[in-house]
Scaffold this motif. Structure first.
Motif, PDB file in Angstrom:
ATOM      1  N   ILE A 153      36.547  41.270  43.540  1.00 50.66           N
ATOM      2  CA  ILE A 153      37.345  41.467  42.325  1.00 50.66           C
ATOM      3  C   ILE A 153      37.239  40.246  41.417  1.00 50.66           C
ATOM      4  N   LEU A 154      37.375  39.065  42.002  1.00 51.33           N
ATOM      5  CA  LEU A 154      37.315  37.851  41.185  1.00 51.33           C
ATOM      6  C   LEU A 154      35.937  37.689  40.560  1.00 51.33           C
ATOM      7  N   LEU A 155      34.926  38.121  41.301  1.00 55.31           N
ATOM      8  CA  LEU A 155      33.576  38.093  40.745  1.00 55.31           C
ATOM      9  C   LEU A 155      33.518  38.915  39.469  1.00 55.31           C
ATOM     10  N   VAL A 156      34.105  40.100  39.530  1.00 51.13           N
ATOM     11  CA  VAL A 156      34.125  40.959  38.346  1.00 51.13           C
ATOM     12  C   VAL A 156      34.884  40.283  37.211  1.00 51.13           C
ATOM     13  N   VAL A 157      35.977  39.657  37.545  1.00 55.67           N
ATOM     14  CA  VAL A 157      36.773  38.969  36.524  1.00 55.67           C
ATOM     15  C   VAL A 157      35.927  37.914  35.818  1.00 55.67           C
TER      16      VAL A 157
ATOM     17  N   ALA B 290      32.659  37.695  35.744  1.00 52.76           N
ATOM     18  CA  ALA B 290      31.569  38.324  35.000  1.00 52.76           C
ATOM     19  C   ALA B 290      32.073  38.894  33.677  1.00 52.76           C
TER      20      ALA B 290
END
Lengths: 431, 160, 359
Positions: free
Chosen positions: A414-418, A420
């Motif tokens: 999830i944090l990766l998506v944030v 990105a």
């Protein structure tokens, strides 16, 4: 006098005696003949001012098991209940006995209650040996020796207004027995002069002690009518304290397993008063593990001391085992409930903890053989069960940790998506 | 759930490569988070083997497995229970928690009674106390047979 | 591929109006724009609640004999049931927090002023509905804490003058909190409140789309006549930012579910004594603590009754704020209402902390 007159008088007396005997016999077999309406005893006594004379017939009329079976005043007191004149009614020639007391009372009750043929007509299941048993009791023996202060039939059962034993208001209903015995036995004035074997005065605190006991609590609050009261240990009509050596048998009528284990132990030969030595006779309280051991609160320390005393070693070992199992139970059940609250399926483990708890109860039973080699295996079984529970608990804890790690990984995604997204926005807006 | 992104080998390709890289990263991110949501949800929708909360009804055993004049302890929730087949084939089930000090009772085949080993409590096959310290009878459960004739399950239940 | 789907639909539905709307729709850009995201956040969390709530509905049983066991079943036996349940419980708290934050930001920025009065009223009603969701949902696991919290909470309803007794019976489905209360709260939680919320959310969103985002007075003042404030395209700029906020919320939910899971508690026993220190969920704490502090009798009236009436009046006042605050309606600064807003925030924060310390 002339021989014919002599013979005539003798004949008259013989006939009178025969009639009396026949009447007495038939009187014993059934309530006296005559309609129930003619009862001058009751109607006359009701008018008397003195309560001692007016109360008994009133009580008899209100509620009495004998009256319900058709018996009347004269069946115990004798006399003539059709006569309106006091002298005629109270005529000794008509069998009037007055208020029977002492041995006369025993005989008056036993006239029917020790006659199986009579009792079969009214209460076939009832025993007919009460008077015989009574004769063997302390009360009976004292009465035979001339002591008039002891209890007789009416002292416990009443005389007028007698209720059945299973009537809750009867003085000999299980919950009432102790207070009935205590009317005499708790009264210092009544018991003065009576001694124990060792010349100490007979105590009068038995009721007070009994009321502190688990037996009393079970009887009065637990609605368990099978819980013992005075007569269950001391005997009913043959009341006497159980002698030394028979205490174990008496307690063992209910506590069979403990009695059996105790009788195999060393203490069975040594204790004078069996179970009473540790558990007391009247104030039998809920036992605790603290009674077993070698510290100040324990009972063992009362006789056993010194590190090389076999009793001390046995007590220490058994108490130690039991405490270990208890500690394990507390620990394991706390873990199980914490995991259960956290959402893990722990019903099988709860079941196993219950099984281990059974082992603890069994260990406390086995302890009464006073031999650690009986207690230790039971405790070991319990601990083995708990070990399995703990292992399952560890698996559950590991599962919880695994879930946490799984969520942490998805958190990373999830944090990766944030991150990105943030870059994407920046990229879009740079143009 | 962590994705593995394919890094473009050349960093010198400039903003175009970076844009595709970012788009690829975003796509992978969305897909993986969507999967991280869809997977648990799809597993959630499939009912577990035990069907429903085992508080009021439990399959104790196969009917054929319980011979006459025998008893079997089985878990009912987190408490033990016992199902008994009497000598003439009647089934009955009770809580196996002794009402005295909560030891687990057992069936005694020689006397056809339910017995508690802790303090010798005895119950009859109606769950009532015959002798010993238990103050009350055993809680009685309902027994039903369910399934194909010859291969029935013994279903023990309690409550209304 | 997305383009192909869009084209297919366009051929049949004529999406030109929609496309135009999306292409033209903009969101004002200024220093206070960060507050715009709170509405979307609230919506997202509400969607999470609906989604996880529907999933829980597949296994939950609303009866006093089965509710606790069914939640236990979900959490222990259903695969990932623990996750769904934890997300639902945590998201509920975050939802109410977001709703309050959204409410206060709108209040402080005076976005309620003309022409957005209807948006404000629908929003206030939604806030009250969210509190209703929280209160009704809290009882559903039927554990000790929730049972007694409901008992205390519904008991306070009895302080409403005239209709207090009737209200209690209406809420509880009887005189006491029983299985009847559970049935009623369940109906409220899964049917009545969702239906009302759907209608109000639809209205609220429609209004926002129709009227666009409100611009703070301070920014509006600096505009020259005829000038419009700088906009960012709704699609893709604002949407991407919105999604970013949603993902942050998702991260928070995952972290909370992982590191602070919700326990099962003990099954409710209506005949047990109230456990000491019983209190409602945090969003009711301030109100609860205030009622506790009011002396039992004030000027001859029952203290609790006065408190309940006061809160009721405050709620009514808040609903009608756009009509009371004439200065902001006319586009002028309204320091009184700013002060009221700040006082409100301070009151809630301070009293919530006080209530926490007191227990």
């Amino acid at each position: 006098m002339s021989s014919s007159r002599y013979w005539r008088r003798s004949l008259r007396s013989a006939v009178a005696v025969a009639a009396l005997v026949v009447c007495a016999r038939t009187a014993a077999a059934q309530p006296a003949a005559g309609s129930a309406a003619t009862n001058t005893c009751a109607s006359c006594h009701a008018t008397l001012a003195e309560p001692k004379l007016s109360a008994p017939p009133a009580a008899f009329a209100r509620q009495d098991v004998h009256r319900e079976s058709g018996f009347t005043c004269i069946d115990c007191h004798g006399g003539d209940r059709t006569a309106a004149d006091k002298l005629k009614a109270h005529d000794a020639a008509r069998g009037f006995k007055g208020a029977p007391a002492g041995q006369t009372q025993i005989a008056a009750c036993a006239r029917c209650h020790s006659d199986a043929e009579v009792m079969r007509k009214y209460a076939p299941r009832q025993r007919v040996d009460q008077a015989a048993e009574y004769a063997t009791s302390v009360h009976g023996k004292q009465l035979a020796a001339g002591d008039s202060r002891v209890a007789t039939c009416a002292s416990c059962h009443g005389a007028h207004g007698i209720r059945r034993v299973n009537d809750a208001k009867s003085p000999v209903y299980p919950t009432n027995v102790a207070t009935t015995c205590a009317t005499c036995h708790a009264s210092a004035s009544h018991m003065s002069g009576y001694m124990l074997a060792g010349k100490q005065p007979l105590p009068t605190n038995q009721l007070a002690l009994y009321q502190q006991s688990v037996h009393y609590a079970a009887l009065t609050k637990g609605n368990d009518l099978s819980a013992p009261t005075c007569n269950d240990c001391h005997g009913n009509h043959g009341a006497a304290p159980p002698g030394a050596g028979s205490v174990v048998n008496v307690c063992g009528t209910c506590h069979a397993v403990f009695a059996q284990k105790f009788s195999t132990s060393v203490h069975a030969q040594i204790f004078d008063r069996g179970c009473v030595e540790c558990h007391s006779n009247h104030a039998v309280r809920k036992p605790s593990d603290a009674m077993l051991g070698t510290d100040a609160q324990s009972l063992c320390a009362g006789c056993h001391s010194g590190a090389d005393d076999k009793g001390v070693m046995a007590a220490t070992k058994m108490r130690g085992d039991i405490e270990r199992l208890k500690a394990g139970l507390n620990r394991s059940s706390a873990t199980v409930s914490a995991l259960s609250n956290a959402g893990m399926e722990m019903s099988a483990q709860e079941l196993a903890v219950g099984t281990a708890r059974t082992r603890l109860t069994l260990a406390r039973t086995e302890m009464h053989a006073f031999d650690p080699t009986h207690v230790t295996p039971v405790v070991q079984e319990g601990l083995a069960t708990l070990a399995a529970v703990d292992k399952a608990g560890e698996t559950a804890t590991a599962e919880l940790r695994f879930r946490r790690r799984g969520l942490a990984v998805s958190l990373g995604a999830i944090l990766l998506v944030v991150v990105a997204l943030a870059f994407k926005i920046r990229q879009l807006e740079r143009r | 759930m962590s994705e593995s992104a394919d890094f473009p080998s050349t960093a010198a390709a400039g903003s175009f490569n970076r844009r595709t890289f970012l788009d690829a990263l975003l796509t992978v991110g969305f897909v993986s988070t969507a999967a991280a949501i869809a997977y648990p949800v799809s597993r959630f929708l499939v009912p577990p083997a035990s069907g429903e909360a085992a508080t009021n009804s439990v399959v104790a055993a196969k009917a054929a497995a319980l011979k006459p004049n025998s008893g079997l302890i089985f878990p009912f929730g987190s408490k033990p229970a016992i199902v008994v087949r009497s000598g003439d084939g009647e089934l009955s089930a009770f809580s196996a928690v002794c009402t005295h000090l909560e030891c687990t009772v057992q069936f005694k085949t020689d006397t056809s009674q339910i017995w508690c080993a802790c303090h010798n409590g005895l119950y009859d096959l109606a769950g009532q106390v015959i002798s010993g310290p238990p103050p009350r009878g055993l809680e009685r459960f309902t027994v039903n047979l369910r399934g194909e004739p010859g291969a029935e399950d013994i279903v023990v239940s309690r409550g209304a | 591929m997305v383009q192909q789907v869009v084209d297919w639909l366009d051929e049949r539905l004529d999406l030109s109006g929609l496309k135009h709307f999306i292409a033209e729709k903009g969101v004002p850009v200024h220093a206070q724009e960060i507050w715009y995201y709170l509405g979307g956040l609230t919506l997202f969390l509400f969607a999470v609640q609906v989604f996880t709530g529907i999933l829980l509905l597949l296994y939950y049983r609303p009866s006093s004999t089965e509710a606790y066991e069914s939640v236990q079943f979900i959490v222990t036996r259903v695969p990932f049931g623990w996750l769904i349940r934890n997300v639902h419980s945590w998201s509920a708290n975050l939802l109410i927090g977001a709703a309050f934050a959204h409410f206060f930001s709108v209040f402080l920025l005076k976005s309620y002023r003309k022409p957005r009065e209807m948006t404000w009223i629908s929003g206030m009603l939604l806030l009250l509905l969210m509190l209703g969701f929280g209160f009704s949902g809290y009882l559903l696991p039927w554990n000790e804490l929730s049972f007694f919290a409901t008992k205390v909470g519904t008991g306070i309803a009895g302080s409403v003058p005239l209709v207090g007794g009737f209200l209690i019976r209406l809420l509880r489905g009887g005189d006491d909190v029983t299985g009847a209360t559970l049935s009623r709260f369940f109906g409220l939680h899964v049917a009545i409140l969702p239906a009302m919320s759907t209608a109000l959310v639809a209205l609220h969103l429609l209004l926002v789309q129709r009227q666009g985002m409100s611009v703070p007075l301070r920014v509006e003042k600096h505009l020259k006549p005829g000038e419009r404030v700088r906009q960012m395209p709704f699609f893709p700029n604002y949407i991407l930012r919105d999604v970013l906020v949603w993902y942050v919320a998702l991260a928070a939910l995952a972290a909370l579910a992982a590191f602070s899971p919700w326990g099962l508690g003990r099954k409710a026993d209506p005949f047990a004594a109230v456990p000491p220190g019983i209190r409602p969920e945090w969003y009711f704490l301030a109100m609860f603590h205030t009622l506790k502090l009011i002396p039992s009798h004030v000027l001859g009236f029952e203290g609790e009754r006065l408190g309940v009436i006061a809160f009721g009046l405050v709620a009514v006042f808040l609903v009608f704020v756009p009509f009371v605050d004439r200065r902001s309606r006319d586009g002028r600064n309204s320091p009184v209402f700013t002060a009221i807003a700040i006082a409100g925030v301070l009151y809630l924060v301070v009293f919530t902390i006080l209530a926490q310390i007191a227990s």
